[in-house]
Design a protein around this motif. Structure first.
Motif, PDB file in Angstrom:
ATOM      1  N   VAL A 118       0.852  -1.194   0.000  1.00 19.70           N
ATOM      2  CA  VAL A 118       0.000   0.000   0.000  1.00 19.70           C
ATOM      3  C   VAL A 118       0.884   1.239   0.000  1.00 19.70           C
ATOM      4  CG1 VAL A 118      -1.774   1.272   1.244  1.00 19.70           C
ATOM      5  CG2 VAL A 118      -1.844  -1.214   1.213  1.00 19.70           C
ATOM      6  N   VAL A 119       0.626   2.147  -0.947  1.00 17.92           N
ATOM      7  CA  VAL A 119       1.391   3.381  -1.078  1.00 17.92           C
ATOM      8  C   VAL A 119       0.667   4.516  -0.361  1.00 17.92           C
ATOM      9  CG1 VAL A 119       2.334   5.063  -2.698  1.00 17.92           C
ATOM     10  CG2 VAL A 119       2.378   2.643  -3.266  1.00 17.92           C
ATOM     11  N   ALA A 120      -0.651   4.644  -0.607  1.00 19.62           N
ATOM     12  CA  ALA A 120      -1.438   5.717   0.007  1.00 19.62           C
ATOM     13  C   ALA A 120      -2.850   5.224   0.263  1.00 19.62           C
ATOM     14  CB  ALA A 120      -1.474   6.928  -0.909  1.00 19.62           C
ATOM     15  N   GLU A 121      -3.475   5.787   1.294  1.00 23.26           N
ATOM     16  CA  GLU A 121      -4.836   5.413   1.650  1.00 23.26           C
ATOM     17  C   GLU A 121      -5.639   6.676   1.936  1.00 23.26           C
ATOM     18  OE1 GLU A 121      -6.872   1.845   4.209  1.00 23.26           O
ATOM     19  OE2 GLU A 121      -4.728   2.191   4.320  1.00 23.26           O
ATOM     20  N   ARG A 126       6.920   4.320  -5.733  1.00 29.57           N
ATOM     21  CA  ARG A 126       7.701   3.302  -5.021  1.00 29.57           C
ATOM     22  C   ARG A 126       8.393   3.902  -3.795  1.00 29.57           C
ATOM     23  NH1 ARG A 126       7.209  -1.408  -7.325  1.00 29.57           N
ATOM     24  NH2 ARG A 126       7.050  -1.602  -9.571  1.00 29.57           N
ATOM     25  N   MET A 127       8.644   5.212  -3.826  1.00 30.14           N
ATOM     26  CA  MET A 127       9.221   5.902  -2.673  1.00 30.14           C
ATOM     27  C   MET A 127       8.139   6.307  -1.664  1.00 30.14           C
ATOM     28  SD  MET A 127      12.026   8.351  -4.507  1.00 30.14           S
ATOM     29  CE  MET A 127      12.675   9.005  -2.982  1.00 30.14           C
ATOM     30  N   GLY A 128       6.859   6.104  -2.030  1.00 28.30           N
ATOM     31  CA  GLY A 128       5.751   6.407  -1.130  1.00 28.30           C
ATOM     32  C   GLY A 128       5.280   7.850  -1.169  1.00 28.30           C
ATOM     33  N   LYS A 129       5.566   8.557  -2.239  1.00 30.11           N
ATOM     34  CA  LYS A 129       5.208   9.978  -2.327  1.00 30.11           C
ATOM     35  C   LYS A 129       3.881  10.154  -3.066  1.00 30.11           C
ATOM     36  CE  LYS A 129       9.779  11.879  -2.093  1.00 30.11           C
ATOM     37  NZ  LYS A 129      10.493  13.089  -2.385  1.00 30.11           N
ATOM     38  N   ALA A 130       2.777   9.835  -2.383  1.00 35.71           N
ATOM     39  CA  ALA A 130       1.450   9.990  -2.976  1.00 35.71           C
ATOM     40  C   ALA A 130       0.459  10.422  -1.911  1.00 35.71           C
ATOM     41  CB  ALA A 130       1.009   8.686  -3.611  1.00 35.71           C
ATOM     42  N   ASN A 131      -0.589  11.117  -2.357  1.00 36.01           N
ATOM     43  CA  ASN A 131      -1.627  11.578  -1.455  1.00 36.01           C
ATOM     44  C   ASN A 131      -2.969  11.514  -2.179  1.00 36.01           C
ATOM     45  OD1 ASN A 131      -3.179  12.790   0.475  1.00 36.01           O
ATOM     46  ND2 ASN A 131      -1.922  14.622   0.650  1.00 36.01           N
ATOM     47  N   LEU A 132      -3.945  10.839  -1.565  1.00 38.64           N
ATOM     48  CA  LEU A 132      -5.267  10.699  -2.175  1.00 38.64           C
ATOM     49  C   LEU A 132      -6.302  11.656  -1.592  1.00 38.64           C
ATOM     50  CD1 LEU A 132      -5.562   6.818  -2.381  1.00 38.64           C
ATOM     51  CD2 LEU A 132      -5.089   8.393  -4.227  1.00 38.64           C
ATOM     52  N   LYS A 133      -5.896  12.487  -0.643  1.00 35.31           N
ATOM     53  CA  LYS A 133      -6.839  13.403  -0.005  1.00 35.31           C
ATOM     54  C   LYS A 133      -7.434  14.340  -1.046  1.00 35.31           C
ATOM     55  CE  LYS A 133      -7.173  16.714   3.728  1.00 35.31           C
ATOM     56  NZ  LYS A 133      -6.436  17.658   4.535  1.00 35.31           N
ATOM     57  N   ASP A 134      -8.742  14.523  -1.010  1.00 30.05           N
ATOM     58  CA  ASP A 134      -9.495  15.400  -1.915  1.00 30.05           C
ATOM     59  C   ASP A 134      -9.471  14.932  -3.373  1.00 30.05           C
ATOM     60  OD1 ASP A 134     -10.079  17.058   0.238  1.00 30.05           O
ATOM     61  OD2 ASP A 134      -8.301  18.293  -0.095  1.00 30.05           O
ATOM     62  N   SER A 135      -9.068  13.702  -3.641  1.00 26.97           N
ATOM     63  CA  SER A 135      -9.074  13.222  -5.022  1.00 26.97           C
ATOM     64  C   SER A 135     -10.436  12.613  -5.357  1.00 26.97           C
ATOM     65  CB  SER A 135      -7.955  12.207  -5.250  1.00 26.97           C
ATOM     66  OG  SER A 135      -8.119  11.100  -4.418  1.00 26.97           O
ATOM     67  N   GLN A 147      -6.916  15.425  -8.980  1.00 23.94           N
ATOM     68  CA  GLN A 147      -6.411  15.886  -7.684  1.00 23.94           C
ATOM     69  C   GLN A 147      -5.671  14.812  -6.888  1.00 23.94           C
ATOM     70  OE1 GLN A 147      -6.469  19.121  -6.711  1.00 23.94           O
ATOM     71  NE2 GLN A 147      -7.323  19.499  -8.731  1.00 23.94           N
ATOM     72  N   MET A 148      -5.189  13.768  -7.557  1.00 22.16           N
ATOM     73  CA  MET A 148      -4.357  12.765  -6.894  1.00 22.16           C
ATOM     74  C   MET A 148      -2.915  13.266  -6.994  1.00 22.16           C
ATOM     75  SD  MET A 148      -3.959   8.675  -7.519  1.00 22.16           S
ATOM     76  CE  MET A 148      -3.073   8.725  -9.053  1.00 22.16           C
ATOM     77  N   HIS A 149      -2.309  13.539  -5.853  1.00 27.26           N
ATOM     78  CA  HIS A 149      -0.974  14.128  -5.837  1.00 27.26           C
ATOM     79  C   HIS A 149       0.090  13.039  -5.782  1.00 27.26           C
ATOM     80  CE1 HIS A 149       2.602  16.129  -4.251  1.00 27.26           C
ATOM     81  NE2 HIS A 149       2.124  17.211  -4.821  1.00 27.26           N
ATOM     82  N   ILE A 150       0.934  12.995  -6.802  1.00 29.65           N
ATOM     83  CA  ILE A 150       2.113  12.126  -6.808  1.00 29.65           C
ATOM     84  C   ILE A 150       3.303  13.068  -6.879  1.00 29.65           C
ATOM     85  CG2 ILE A 150       3.407  10.342  -8.015  1.00 29.65           C
ATOM     86  CD1 ILE A 150       0.780   9.231  -9.043  1.00 29.65           C
ATOM     87  N   GLY A 151       4.087  13.109  -5.813  1.00 24.47           N
ATOM     88  CA  GLY A 151       5.209  14.039  -5.704  1.00 24.47           C
ATOM     89  C   GLY A 151       6.235  13.860  -6.805  1.00 24.47           C
ATOM     90  N   ALA A 152       6.959  14.930  -7.096  1.00 22.03           N
ATOM     91  CA  ALA A 152       7.993  14.888  -8.130  1.00 22.03           C
ATOM     92  C   ALA A 152       9.114  13.935  -7.697  1.00 22.03           C
ATOM     93  CB  ALA A 152       8.552  16.279  -8.363  1.00 22.03           C
ATOM     94  N   TYR A 153       9.675  13.224  -8.669  1.00 24.62           N
ATOM     95  CA  TYR A 153      10.778  12.299  -8.394  1.00 24.62           C
ATOM     96  C   TYR A 153      12.059  13.117  -8.245  1.00 24.62           C
ATOM     97  CZ  TYR A 153      13.827   8.246  -8.878  1.00 24.62           C
ATOM     98  OH  TYR A 153      14.765   7.266  -8.664  1.00 24.62           O
TER      99      TYR A 153
END
Length: 153
Positions: free
Chosen positions: A8-11, A40-49, A62-68
């Motif tokens: 699991v990456v984000a919940e 794979r580094m865990g940089k994701a956020n599903l809030k408000d998506s 609005q699914m935020h996946i941080g820059a590599y």
């Protein structure tokens, strides 16, 4: 040991509080290379998506996946809309339900399954504030009962 473990990456924990979940779907996601590495580094956020059906295709917004951080150039836009991969019959079923009053498509979990990025998508109906209070009340009562049972043993 399990052959294909799920990582699991984000919940989206707030989704269960704000929505009544009616049905769940598993969807693949179309991603760029830097997005996969960032996940794979865990940089994701599903809030408000949320997800929408547009021209017979499902997109998540609005699914935020941080820059590599190690990308030399051509890094992805963190909030770009991403296409979800679902079967045609699933899209038709969702389209029929979403057009009804009050239904939404809400992402619940973002995870890797057998090396592929997947998104758990819920067909959900928004809760009213009194419904949220009722849910909290029921949860507190259950917690009290469990505490009493434990003490009476």
């Amino acid at each position: 040991m399990e052959k294909n473990p799920i990582k699991v990456v984000a919940e989206n924990r707030k989704a269960r509080h704000d929505y009544i979940i009616e049905d769940k779907f598993e969807a693949g996601i179309v991603l760029a290379g830097t997005e996969v590495k960032s996940l794979r580094m865990g940089k994701a956020n599903l809030k408000d998506s949320y997800a929408r059906i547009k021209n017979g295709e499902v997109f998540v917004y609005q699914m935020h996946i941080g820059a590599y951080p190690f990308a030399y150039f051509d890094n992805h836009d963190p909030l770009r809309p991403r296409k979800l991969l679902l079967h045609n019959y699933e899209i038709k079923k969702l389209y029929g339900k979403v057009n009804e009053k009050g239904y939404s498509l809400i992402p619940l979990r973002l995870y890797f399954k057998a090396g592929k990025a997947k998104l758990s998508l819920a067909l959900a109906k928004g809760k009213q504030s009194h419904d949220k209070r009722e849910t909290i009340r029921r949860r507190d009562q259950k917690r009290e009962l469990d505490r009493e049972r434990k003490n009476n043993r």
